[in-house]
Structures are given as C-alpha cells and as structure tokens.
Design a protein around this motif. Structure first.
Motif, PDB file in Angstrom:
ATOM      1  N   ALA A 166       0.811  -1.216   0.000  1.00  0.00           N
ATOM      2  CA  ALA A 166       0.000   0.000   0.000  1.00  0.00           C
ATOM      3  C   ALA A 166       0.847   1.270   0.000  1.00  0.00           C
ATOM      4  CB  ALA A 166      -0.944  -0.002   1.196  1.00  0.00           C
ATOM      5  N   PHE A 167       1.930   1.282   0.744  1.00  0.00           N
ATOM      6  CA  PHE A 167       2.736   2.500   0.844  1.00  0.00           C
ATOM      7  C   PHE A 167       3.345   2.869  -0.502  1.00  0.00           C
ATOM      8  CE2 PHE A 167       2.596   0.892   5.191  1.00  0.00           C
ATOM      9  CZ  PHE A 167       2.345   2.047   5.923  1.00  0.00           C
ATOM     10  N   ASP A 168       3.943   1.890  -1.168  1.00  0.00           N
ATOM     11  CA  ASP A 168       4.543   2.164  -2.474  1.00  0.00           C
ATOM     12  C   ASP A 168       3.481   2.482  -3.520  1.00  0.00           C
ATOM     13  OD1 ASP A 168       7.658   1.557  -2.602  1.00  0.00           O
ATOM     14  OD2 ASP A 168       6.783   0.173  -1.165  1.00  0.00           O
ATOM     15  N   TYR A 169       2.339   1.782  -3.441  1.00  0.00           N
ATOM     16  CA  TYR A 169       1.269   2.059  -4.399  1.00  0.00           C
ATOM     17  C   TYR A 169       0.778   3.498  -4.252  1.00  0.00           C
ATOM     18  CZ  TYR A 169      -3.087   1.971  -6.942  1.00  0.00           C
ATOM     19  OH  TYR A 169      -4.102   2.283  -7.829  1.00  0.00           O
ATOM     20  N   ALA A 170       0.548   3.931  -3.016  1.00  0.00           N
ATOM     21  CA  ALA A 170       0.067   5.300  -2.784  1.00  0.00           C
ATOM     22  C   ALA A 170       1.071   6.319  -3.303  1.00  0.00           C
ATOM     23  CB  ALA A 170      -0.202   5.513  -1.295  1.00  0.00           C
TER      24      ALA A 170
END
Length: 298
Positions: A166-170
């Motif tokens: 989620a962090f990298d996607y965001a």
C-alpha cells in the motif's frame, strides 16, 4: 459438535506449479512478520513472535551499502536454522530490475518462499520460478502497473499468494493512505486472488500503540476477502492473528449452517426462518477451514 483438527499436507510446487508433498508445510498466513536481514540479532526473536511466517527483508529495509552483508546474514541463518522445525521463513529479495536479485536468489536456497517486490507481470514470475522452480512465490503488487496486471500475476505458475504494498502504491499514484483511495485496489486484488485460489495479505500498518484500532482496520480488509496481513513489529501480531482467527461464535454458526445443509440434502436449506443457498455453505466451510488451520494457535 466439536471441531476436529485436520492436519494439512506438506507440499512444494511440482513441475506444473501446483502443490505436491514435501517435508515442509505451507500453511495459510494470518500474519507475516518482516525482519531486516541486516539485524541477525532479531532473527531468533522473530521466530518466537507468534507470527505464522517470518520474512527476512533484503529490499526496503536495507541500504544499498549493506545489501551484501544482509544477504550473508540471511544465508547463514537459513543454513543454520532447523529446517525441519515448524517455523516458516521466507525472504524478500530485491526487484528484478536491480543488480542484486540474482545473488539474493542464489544465496537463499533454504527459504520456504520468496517475496518479489515491485511485481508488474507474470513474465517476471516465470523468470523467478525458472531460477527457483520448487519455491513458492509471493509477488508484491505495489504499483499502478502491477495493479493493471494483477489478474495475470495472481494466476502465474508457482504463486502461493499476493501481498499488497500500500505505501509504495500510494506513492506511485499520488493518493493518500486513507481507506477510500485504496478500497478499489484492495477489492481488485481480492477478486484476482479469489479467482486464482491463492492467499492475499494486506500491507502492514504503521500503528504500534492502538492495537484495538489495528484489529478493527484488519477486520475491514478481512471482510473484503483478504486472508492475512503483514506486520513490521512483533507488537502487531496479536491483533492481526486475532482478526483472522475464527471465533467460537463463528465456528458454532458455521457448524449449524452445514448441519442444516446436510439435513436438507441438495438445494437450499432453512435455518432460523431463513433460506440458505450454496454460497452460504461455502462461506461456512471457509470459516471452519480457517479454524482448523489455527486450532490451538494464539
């Protein structure tokens, strides 16, 4: 009716990428604990943390100048650890577009699974599987390109489960980490994983103090169809395990549903004044399967 424990068969992947018997057992992961591979002082403690799996991290947690040292620590631990024991230990290697991944794969032959970051295509999984044909693979979907191809990634040969980054996607798409901006992504991944009949783990939370809040967050992703969640600190494991463990009330309800279907024979069943169709029985069986997998595990 007491719930009977059914021992799961151990397996690796056969030459078609499907499960076959082995001395190792790959269970469903409620929790997966990331441990930096350059901190060997944390390895043994991670194995006693109650996480269902431990993943030694060679990627995000390791600075470029420490990659070689971290790889050596991971390789030594995998050689020395009792591989016949109950612990499941994997390794997050570096991305396939890096200069480190091939050495990572070569050095970690004892790993029970490999986690591939920045996965964007089934072709990448085929490359990794060619290098390690009998090791279950876990791609990390954490970019817009990865999401675009998530159905093919989930269905690729050798893939045991998918983890949402989620962090990298965001960061990649420019959205926040709030629930609403990531709901579409989680729902797509849940559908892709369900179609491929594989596991699906949510991204770890940064929450280290509010364990009740962490459990409530985790119950929301469970409701979408996720089967587990990654953790970045041992303090998170209890809340995550609790969220993905069937409660006694859920077990009792599932048993009553299946008893109603057994009594009805084929077709629909009735229970407490309601008509129940086959999808309800399927959901009940999932509850019991989850409970069987972790009966007696805290």
């Amino acid at each position: 009716m007491p719930l009977k424990h059914v021992e799961k068969a151990p397996y690796v992947l056969d030459d078609r990428g499907r499960r076959s018997l082995s001395h190792r057992r790959m269970q469903t992961f409620r929790s997966l604990l990331f441990t930096p591979a350059d901190r060997p002082d944390r390895f043994a403690r991670a194995l006693t943390s109650r996480a269902d799996a431990v993943c030694l991290d060679l990627e995000d947690a390791i600075a470029p100048g420490k990659k070689t040292e971290a790889r050596a620590h991971a390789a030594a631990f995998l050689r020395e650890h009792d591989l016949a024991g109950p612990s499941i230990i994997g390794v997050r290697i570096n991305p396939l577009d890096s200069s480190w991944w091939a050495e990572d794969v070569a050095a970690t032959a004892g790993a029970d699974f490999l986690l591939l970051p920045k996965a964007v295509s089934a072709v990448q999984l085929a490359m990794l599987r060619a290098a390690r044909p009998n090791t279950p693979l876990w791609p990390l979907v954490e970019t817009a390109e990865g999401l675009r191809n998530c159905w093919q990634i989930a269905a690729a040969l050798g893939v045991e489960g998918v983890l949402f980054g989620a962090f990298d996607y965001a960061a990649d798409v420019g959205c926040t980490m709030d629930w609403e901006p990531l709901l579409f992504v989680r729902s797509q991944l849940a559908a892709a994983a369900a179609r491929a009949r594989i596991q699906l783990l949510d991204a770890p939370s940064g929450e280290l103090a509010d364990m009740h809040g962490l459990r409530q967050q985790t119950l929301r992703v469970k409701a979408l169809g996720f089967t587990g969640r990654a953790c970045i600190h041992p303090a998170q494991i209890g809340a995550v395990n609790a969220a993905f463990t069937s409660s006694q009330a859920e077990i009792d309800a599932a048993l009553r549903i299946l008893e109603a279907f057994d009594a009805a024979g084929e077709g629909v069943a009735q229970l407490d004044g309601k008509l129940l169709e086959k999808p309800v029985a399927l959901a009940a069986r999932r509850v019991l399967a989850r409970a069987n997998g972790f009966q007696g595990v805290n």
